[in-house]
Design a protein around this motif. Structure first.
Motif, PDB file in Angstrom:
ATOM      1  N   ASN A 107       0.862  -1.177   0.000  1.00 34.83           N
ATOM      2  CA  ASN A 107       0.000   0.000   0.000  1.00 34.83           C
ATOM      3  C   ASN A 107       0.899   1.228   0.000  1.00 34.83           C
ATOM      4  N   GLN A 108       1.308   1.708  -1.201  1.00 36.89           N
ATOM      5  CA  GLN A 108       2.302   2.755  -1.323  1.00 36.89           C
ATOM      6  C   GLN A 108       1.655   4.132  -1.275  1.00 36.89           C
ATOM      7  N   GLN A 109       2.427   5.104  -0.727  1.00 34.68           N
ATOM      8  CA  GLN A 109       1.974   6.487  -0.660  1.00 34.68           C
ATOM      9  C   GLN A 109       3.153   7.417  -0.956  1.00 34.68           C
ATOM     10  N   SER A 110       3.772   7.235  -2.093  1.00 34.11           N
ATOM     11  CA  SER A 110       4.927   8.058  -2.465  1.00 34.11           C
ATOM     12  C   SER A 110       4.467   9.443  -2.890  1.00 34.11           C
ATOM     13  N   THR A 111       5.344  10.425  -2.719  1.00 37.15           N
ATOM     14  CA  THR A 111       5.050  11.801  -3.134  1.00 37.15           C
ATOM     15  C   THR A 111       5.392  11.965  -4.606  1.00 37.15           C
ATOM     16  N   TYR A 112       4.742  12.938  -5.224  1.00 40.13           N
ATOM     17  CA  TYR A 112       4.974  13.201  -6.637  1.00 40.13           C
ATOM     18  C   TYR A 112       4.690  14.672  -6.901  1.00 40.13           C
ATOM     19  N   THR A 113       5.196  15.166  -8.041  1.00 40.74           N
ATOM     20  CA  THR A 113       5.007  16.562  -8.421  1.00 40.74           C
ATOM     21  C   THR A 113       3.913  16.675  -9.473  1.00 40.74           C
ATOM     22  N   GLN A 153      -6.052  20.085 -12.652  1.00 40.50           N
ATOM     23  CA  GLN A 153      -5.965  21.150 -11.654  1.00 40.50           C
ATOM     24  C   GLN A 153      -5.769  20.538 -10.274  1.00 40.50           C
ATOM     25  N   GLU A 154      -4.881  21.131  -9.500  1.00 38.67           N
ATOM     26  CA  GLU A 154      -4.619  20.663  -8.153  1.00 38.67           C
ATOM     27  C   GLU A 154      -5.734  21.105  -7.204  1.00 38.67           C
ATOM     28  N   THR A 155      -5.849  20.408  -6.082  1.00 36.92           N
ATOM     29  CA  THR A 155      -6.797  20.764  -5.017  1.00 36.92           C
ATOM     30  C   THR A 155      -6.032  20.850  -3.704  1.00 36.92           C
ATOM     31  N   GLN A 156      -6.756  21.158  -2.626  1.00 35.02           N
ATOM     32  CA  GLN A 156      -6.117  21.239  -1.323  1.00 35.02           C
ATOM     33  C   GLN A 156      -5.580  19.882  -0.885  1.00 35.02           C
ATOM     34  N   ASN A 157      -6.279  18.826  -1.270  1.00 39.45           N
ATOM     35  CA  ASN A 157      -5.803  17.470  -0.985  1.00 39.45           C
ATOM     36  C   ASN A 157      -4.763  17.095  -2.033  1.00 39.45           C
ATOM     37  N   LYS A 158      -3.557  16.781  -1.595  1.00 39.44           N
ATOM     38  CA  LYS A 158      -2.462  16.538  -2.521  1.00 39.44           C
ATOM     39  C   LYS A 158      -2.746  15.346  -3.428  1.00 39.44           C
ATOM     40  N   ASP A 159      -3.430  14.309  -2.910  1.00 43.62           N
ATOM     41  CA  ASP A 159      -3.660  13.095  -3.678  1.00 43.62           C
ATOM     42  C   ASP A 159      -4.973  13.143  -4.469  1.00 43.62           C
ATOM     43  N   PHE A 160      -5.598  14.303  -4.532  1.00 39.33           N
ATOM     44  CA  PHE A 160      -6.867  14.433  -5.244  1.00 39.33           C
ATOM     45  C   PHE A 160      -6.740  15.571  -6.257  1.00 39.33           C
ATOM     46  N   PHE A 161      -7.100  15.302  -7.501  1.00 42.83           N
ATOM     47  CA  PHE A 161      -7.016  16.338  -8.527  1.00 42.83           C
ATOM     48  C   PHE A 161      -8.278  16.320  -9.392  1.00 42.83           C
ATOM     49  N   GLU A 162      -8.551  17.450 -10.050  1.00 39.71           N
ATOM     50  CA  GLU A 162      -9.717  17.609 -10.908  1.00 39.71           C
ATOM     51  C   GLU A 162      -9.281  17.668 -12.364  1.00 39.71           C
ATOM     52  N   VAL A 163     -10.145  17.129 -13.224  1.00 40.22           N
ATOM     53  CA  VAL A 163      -9.902  17.149 -14.665  1.00 40.22           C
ATOM     54  C   VAL A 163     -11.015  17.965 -15.306  1.00 40.22           C
ATOM     55  N   SER A 164     -10.645  19.051 -15.978  1.00 44.13           N
ATOM     56  CA  SER A 164     -11.627  19.933 -16.623  1.00 44.13           C
ATOM     57  C   SER A 164     -11.753  19.555 -18.093  1.00 44.13           C
ATOM     58  N   VAL A 165     -12.982  19.343 -18.527  1.00 43.03           N
ATOM     59  CA  VAL A 165     -13.284  19.072 -19.934  1.00 43.03           C
ATOM     60  C   VAL A 165     -14.251  20.139 -20.429  1.00 43.03           C
TER      61      VAL A 165
END
Length: 587
Positions: A464-470, A502-514
């Motif tokens: 169950n990995q939780q590595s950081t990413y940019t 687009q990034e959100t306040q939660n680092k592991d959660f992002f939004e995709v705009s179409v």
């Protein structure tokens, strides 16, 4: 040799107290007699064999009794009661409307009504199957029924109240007789068996009561038939053999095979039942009733709806603990649908077998279903449009080839990506699923259990990995994931390349705009495969995404020719000058 009398006649009730299963109606009639509040016309309606004509005869005898008891019963001693019991009373007339349904028959009855009784107070006219009278006969009977002589009382009996004219119904007091409950029927059969010196098992009498469907006459007739078959020892096995009733043990075995997902076993049980000569729809309806009984046994409040003997009830109670409510609700729904579609089906046996296969798969545990879903994730990415619910295997060779191509192409395009050796160590091993438990007809239950245990062990090894990413890593692997669909779904590849992450306040959660609803729906269709791909590449199992429509940029993309020309002219004003100079028009 004494003349034999069937039980339905021999034990026909002669008092209101001996009537079975109609206590409220008999109490009402007794109170009306004791209070001297008799109507001139009654209508007794209800199913066959529940006591309509019997109550009419008891009522006629009681109102003519010269010395009624304190509780409103006939004395059976006076001249009127004795003549009635010996079937020589002139105060009670019975007419079968099924064979005497003409106007002339009603006119003859009206002539008899005028003659007062010689003994007793009332003349009672019992018209059985009154709904068989013709319309002309009903109309001829209306006036007499509304205003008869004070000594005349009419008791009409019918099984089909809806066929009687409303003008007749409005002139009668209506008594609706209900079906006799299974418990009341069993108690009366036990009394008859005791009087006849017959040994009878409670479970056997319960089957007879169920077969009678609320009719006491039918129950006694079946009882006489089984007694003749067994010679006075009525057992459960003898009853189901004589009446050709499907034993509930078959349904217990069938349900047990369904709960463990044993498709082969359930199909063999179905074949055994069919070989005994039972009709398919009877099997389906019986299975539905069996599942319903298991459902009502799971709740103490509804267990009163289950009318069987104590031994059978305890077996259902013990078995119902193995079934979940969700399983029973869905199984009942599918069984009912199968019952409705049975008559229209061309291959009726296949329809029943498909039902059993679906029921076997219905009880698959959520953990096992999640394991199966994870094991076919990479296959769904490579070919998302061909993914089906019944995928049984993963082509390991194709996965390895696609992974190698992805690694080579992505390493050459993006220097920030990890090396080939590093990525190979990150990719979890995907076990090849040869057979899915519950679907194979040749695999034994022991092999199926071994396969499930092995797959669960393999799944538990995944970290169950939780590595950081940019954000740059996310964008790079997003494009790489889009390129996976270049040969299978070009439309999805274009949408992913044009989408904005687009990034959100939660680092592991992002939004995709179409840009429109179609793009949103298509992206949501493949969201699970995309997220799993990104989790694998970024070594982070917590990544989540959502898709939304960017209303501000909704018109950014050009779809029509005019929109394309407008965008081109905005970028290069010389294009508009060229159009004006050559007087060009855009259709």
């Amino acid at each position: 040799m004494d003349n034999y009398i069937v039980s339905a006649r021999k034990y026909r009730p002669s008092t209101f107290q001996s009537v079975v299963g109609q206590k409220s109606l008999t109490t009402t009639l007794k109170n009306a007699i004791m209070n001297n509040k008799l109507a001139h016309a009654y209508l007794f309606c209800g199913p066959r064999g529940v006591g309509k004509t019997t109550c009419a005869r008891i009522f006629a005898k009681t109102i003519n009794c010269l010395n009624p008891t304190a509780d409103g019963e006939a004395c059976n001693v006076c001249e009127s009661c004795v003549s009635f019991n010996e079937q020589r009373s002139y105060n009670i007339h019975e007419l079968d409307a099924a064979s005497n349904n003409s106007v002339d028959d009603i006119r003859s009855l009206i002539e008899q009504v005028r003659i007062p009784p010689q003994i007793g107070k009332y003349k009672v006219y019992i018209i059985d199957e009154v709904h068989m009278l013709s319309s002309a006969a009903f109309n001829a009977f209306l006036k007499t029924l509304e205003e008869p002589p004070h000594h005349a009382v009419f008791v009409l009996a019918t099984t089909e109240k809806h066929k009687i004219l409303p003008t007749i119904l409005s002139r009668c007091q209506i008594y609706d007789f209900s079906r006799i409950s299974i418990n009341d029927t069993v108690e009366h059969l036990q009394y008859v068996a005791k009087m006849e010196n017959v040994t009878a098992e409670p479970e056997a009498l319960n089957i007879i009561a169920q077969k009678a469907d609320g009719g006491m006459r039918d129950a006694l007739s079946i009882f006489d038939q089984v007694v003749s078959y067994t010679g006075g020892n009525v057992t459960y096995q003898a009853v189901i053999d004589n009446l050709n009733v499907l034993d509930y043990e078959y349904y217990f075995k069938l349900t047990d095979a369904i709960l463990i997902g044993n498709v082969a076993g359930s199909l063999l049980i179905l074949n055994e039942i069919l070989n005994k000569g039972f009709e398919g729809q009877h099997i389906i309806s019986g299975l539905a009733s069996h599942l319903r009984d298991l459902m009502v046994c799971k709740d103490e409040q509804t267990i009163v709806l289950f009318e069987v003997g104590d031994v059978v009830k305890q077996k259902y109670l013990d078995f119902s603990g193995r079934c979940t409510n969700d399983f029973l609700y869905k199984a009942l729904e599918w069984t009912n649908d199968c019952d409705l579609n049975y008559r229209q089906s061309k291959n009726k046996r296949l329809l029943m077998e498909i039902l059993l296969i679906r029921l076997c798969q219905l009880n698959t545990s959520p953990a096992q279903a999640q394991d199966d879903k994870k094991k076919i994730t990479l296959n769904s990415i490579s070919s998302p449009e061909k993914k089906t619910e019944n995928t049984l295997s993963v082509d390991k060779k194709n996965i390895d080839e696609k992974e190698s191509s992805v690694k080579s192409s992505s390493s050459s395009q993006n220097p920030l990506l990890p090396s080939t050796e590093e990525k190979e160590s990150q990719i979890p091993k995907i076990p090849v699923i040869r057979k899915r438990p519950g679907l194979s007809l040749k695999t034994s239950q022991e092999e199926e259990k071994k396969q499930v245990a092995h797959s669960q062990v393999e799944q538990s090894k995944e970290p169950n990995q939780q590595s950081t990413y940019t954000q740059e890593d996310l964008n790079a692997y997003w494009i790489e994931c889009a390129d996976q669909y270049i040969n299978t779904n070009v439309r999805l590849q274009v949408i992913m390349r044009n989408a904005i992450l687009q990034e959100t306040q939660n680092k592991d959660f992002f939004e995709v705009s179409v840009y429109n609803q179609e793009e949103e729906q298509l992206l949501n269709t493949h969201i699970s495969g995309i997220v799993n791909f990104l989790r694998l590449k970024l070594k982070n199992s917590e990544i989540e995404m959502t898709v939304r429509i960017d209303k501000e940029n909704k018109k950014q993309l050009a779809y029509t020719d005019k929109e394309k020309y407008q965008q081109m002219s905005d970028k290069n004003p010389n294009l508009a000058a060229l159009v004006r100079e050559f007087r060009l028009k855009l259709d």
